[in-house]
Structures are given as structure tokens and as C-alpha cells.
Design a protein around this motif. Structure first.
Motif, mmCIF file in Angstrom:
data_model
loop_
_atom_site.group_PDB
_atom_site.id
_atom_site.type_symbol
_atom_site.label_atom_id
_atom_site.label_comp_id
_atom_site.label_asym_id
_atom_site.label_seq_id
_atom_site.Cartn_x
_atom_site.Cartn_y
_atom_site.Cartn_z
ATOM 1 N N CYS A 22 33.167 53.926 30.867
ATOM 2 C CA CYS A 22 33.269 53.259 32.062
ATOM 3 C C CYS A 22 32.640 54.108 33.253
ATOM 4 O O CYS A 22 33.077 54.953 33.566
ATOM 5 C CB CYS A 22 34.763 53.085 32.619
ATOM 6 S SG CYS A 22 34.826 52.009 34.116
ATOM 7 N N TRP A 36 42.135 50.629 32.132
ATOM 8 C CA TRP A 36 41.407 49.722 31.059
ATOM 9 C C TRP A 36 42.550 48.673 30.750
ATOM 10 O O TRP A 36 43.579 48.928 30.387
ATOM 11 C CB TRP A 36 41.473 50.836 29.948
ATOM 12 C CG TRP A 36 40.203 51.676 29.888
ATOM 13 C CD1 TRP A 36 39.971 53.204 30.273
ATOM 14 C CD2 TRP A 36 38.850 51.395 29.588
ATOM 15 N NE1 TRP A 36 39.243 53.555 30.338
ATOM 16 C CE2 TRP A 36 38.193 52.726 29.762
ATOM 17 C CE3 TRP A 36 38.092 50.184 29.189
ATOM 18 C CZ2 TRP A 36 36.788 52.654 29.760
ATOM 19 C CZ3 TRP A 36 36.844 50.320 28.820
ATOM 20 C CH2 TRP A 36 35.849 51.414 29.231
ATOM 21 N N ARG A 45 45.805 38.822 29.134
ATOM 22 C CA ARG A 45 45.189 40.062 29.182
ATOM 23 C C ARG A 45 46.222 41.391 29.481
ATOM 24 O O ARG A 45 47.236 41.200 30.208
ATOM 25 C CB ARG A 45 44.138 40.102 30.281
ATOM 26 C CG ARG A 45 43.362 41.491 30.632
ATOM 27 C CD ARG A 45 42.514 41.255 31.682
ATOM 28 N NE ARG A 45 42.982 41.089 33.094
ATOM 29 C CZ ARG A 45 42.633 40.728 33.887
ATOM 30 N NH1 ARG A 45 41.107 40.781 34.104
ATOM 31 N NH2 ARG A 45 43.166 40.607 35.168
ATOM 32 N N TYR A 95 37.886 45.977 29.254
ATOM 33 C CA TYR A 95 37.550 45.986 30.730
ATOM 34 C C TYR A 95 38.130 47.325 31.253
ATOM 35 O O TYR A 95 39.294 47.612 31.067
ATOM 36 C CB TYR A 95 38.015 44.679 31.247
ATOM 37 C CG TYR A 95 37.513 43.453 30.681
ATOM 38 C CD1 TYR A 95 38.347 42.883 29.886
ATOM 39 C CD2 TYR A 95 36.429 42.858 31.307
ATOM 40 C CE1 TYR A 95 38.087 41.610 29.490
ATOM 41 C CE2 TYR A 95 36.297 41.567 30.927
ATOM 42 C CZ TYR A 95 36.946 40.947 29.806
ATOM 43 O OH TYR A 95 36.693 39.688 29.295
ATOM 44 N N CYS A 96 37.054 47.870 32.211
ATOM 45 C CA CYS A 96 37.745 48.865 32.970
ATOM 46 C C CYS A 96 37.761 48.306 34.504
ATOM 47 O O CYS A 96 36.989 47.634 34.729
ATOM 48 C CB CYS A 96 36.996 50.105 32.841
ATOM 49 S SG CYS A 96 35.420 50.167 33.638
ATOM 50 N N ALA A 97 38.647 48.880 35.191
ATOM 51 C CA ALA A 97 38.738 48.410 36.481
ATOM 52 C C ALA A 97 39.500 49.600 37.393
ATOM 53 O O ALA A 97 39.959 50.719 36.939
ATOM 54 C CB ALA A 97 39.862 47.325 36.618
ATOM 55 N N GLY A 106 47.733 47.180 40.889
ATOM 56 C CA GLY A 106 46.958 46.224 41.227
ATOM 57 C C GLY A 106 47.158 45.698 42.542
ATOM 58 O O GLY A 106 48.087 46.337 43.272
ATOM 59 N N TYR A 108 43.345 45.503 41.475
ATOM 60 C CA TYR A 108 42.129 46.172 41.329
ATOM 61 C C TYR A 108 41.025 45.611 42.129
ATOM 62 O O TYR A 108 40.748 44.497 42.369
ATOM 63 C CB TYR A 108 41.945 46.338 39.984
ATOM 64 C CG TYR A 108 42.936 47.089 39.096
ATOM 65 C CD1 TYR A 108 43.981 46.935 38.862
ATOM 66 C CD2 TYR A 108 42.320 48.422 38.786
ATOM 67 C CE1 TYR A 108 44.738 47.688 38.166
ATOM 68 C CE2 TYR A 108 43.277 49.374 38.287
ATOM 69 C CZ TYR A 108 44.659 48.904 37.863
ATOM 70 O OH TYR A 108 45.403 49.909 37.342
ATOM 71 N N TYR A 110 37.573 46.653 41.605
ATOM 72 C CA TYR A 110 36.298 46.346 41.213
ATOM 73 C C TYR A 110 36.663 46.290 39.493
ATOM 74 O O TYR A 110 37.525 46.860 38.947
ATOM 75 C CB TYR A 110 35.293 47.614 41.066
ATOM 76 C CG TYR A 110 35.281 48.020 42.670
ATOM 77 C CD1 TYR A 110 35.509 49.098 42.927
ATOM 78 C CD2 TYR A 110 34.739 47.119 43.707
ATOM 79 C CE1 TYR A 110 35.334 49.710 44.361
ATOM 80 C CE2 TYR A 110 34.491 47.409 44.830
ATOM 81 C CZ TYR A 110 34.805 48.664 45.357
ATOM 82 O OH TYR A 110 34.770 49.185 46.528
ATOM 83 N N TRP A 111 35.786 45.430 38.639
ATOM 84 C CA TRP A 111 35.900 45.265 37.451
ATOM 85 C C TRP A 111 34.431 45.095 36.796
ATOM 86 O O TRP A 111 33.497 44.928 37.392
ATOM 87 C CB TRP A 111 36.695 43.868 37.157
ATOM 88 C CG TRP A 111 37.939 43.653 37.482
ATOM 89 C CD1 TRP A 111 38.488 43.331 38.894
ATOM 90 C CD2 TRP A 111 39.132 43.980 36.654
ATOM 91 N NE1 TRP A 111 40.052 43.552 38.676
ATOM 92 C CE2 TRP A 111 40.328 43.506 37.367
ATOM 93 C CE3 TRP A 111 39.280 43.824 35.376
ATOM 94 C CZ2 TRP A 111 41.657 43.854 36.745
ATOM 95 C CZ3 TRP A 111 40.619 43.833 34.527
ATOM 96 C CH2 TRP A 111 41.602 43.919 35.373
#
Length: 121
Positions: A22, A36, A45, A95-97, A106, A108, A110-111
């Protein structure tokens, strides 16, 4: 431009390994807690792992403990997720955030766009 880009996904046989990356641009990952997450069709999710800002304490969902390892390389502005002993149920988009806070909480900020991981023989 603020951006998170995941890479390293792919097709792997059960029991195999992958390392997800990431990479951040436009901001400093070191100033953020990084999580993650993964999402699969028909499933909610879920958070897989997180690394805190500052002390770099790590967290894992029970289903990946002992198999996945999250780490950060501040010099490269990158966070990694090493995934070993992969199982078919690990198949998902990962996904990373990033959140501008010390704790893994959260919402979060940015994704990334996600990277597909498929575990199949």
C-alpha cells in the motif's frame, strides 16, 4: 494529489503466500494509522489488520492471526500485508485505508482502489 495504491494481489494456490503493498502519495503514511480491509461478493467488508501510528501496535482479525503480518516502511511511505498459508476463504478484494489519528478507528480518510486476491487450486 492524495492517493493510496495497492499492489501485489493475484492468483495463488491454497497454502501459498502473497505480499500486498500500500503505497501513499501526497501525504505521509507515518502520520496515520493504516488498515487493511477485504470485501467479497455477498459478504460484508471486514477489517483484516491495522497498524497504529506512533507505536506501530498491530491488530488482526481472528481468522488471519498467525498467518498475516502487517508492517510499515516509513522511508518508502508504504505499508505491507504479508499473507501466508492462504486459504480459499481469503479470496477477496483487499483495500488499504489511512486515518489521520493514532488509533485504528474510522472513519478512514483515504482509501485505495483495491487489489484482487484469489486463492484457488
Amino acid at each position: 494529489q492524495v492517493q493510496l495504491v495497492e499492489s501485489g494481489g493475484g492468483l495463488v494456490q491454497p497454502g501459498g503466500s502473497l505480499r500486498l503493498s500500500c503505497a501513499a502519495s501526497g501525504f505521509t503514511l507515518e502520520d496515520h494509522a493504516i488498515g487493511w480491509f477485504r470485501g467479497a461478493p455477498g459478504k460484508v467488508r471486514e477489517g483484516v489488520s491495522c497498524i497504529r501510528r506512533g507505536d506501530a501496535r498491530t491488530y488482526y482479525v481472528d481468522s488471519v492471526k498467525g498467518r498475516f503480518t502487517i508492517s510499515r516502511d516509513n522511508a518508502k511511505n508504504t505499508v505491507y500485508l504479508q499473507m501466508n498459508s492462504l486459504k480459499p476463504e481469503d479470496t477477496a478484494v483487499y483495500y488499504c485505508a489511512a486515518v489521520s489519528a493514532p488509533l485504528c478507528q474510522g472513519p478512514y480518510d483515504y482509501w485505495g482502489q483495491g487489489t484482487q486476491v484469489t486463492v484457488s487450486s
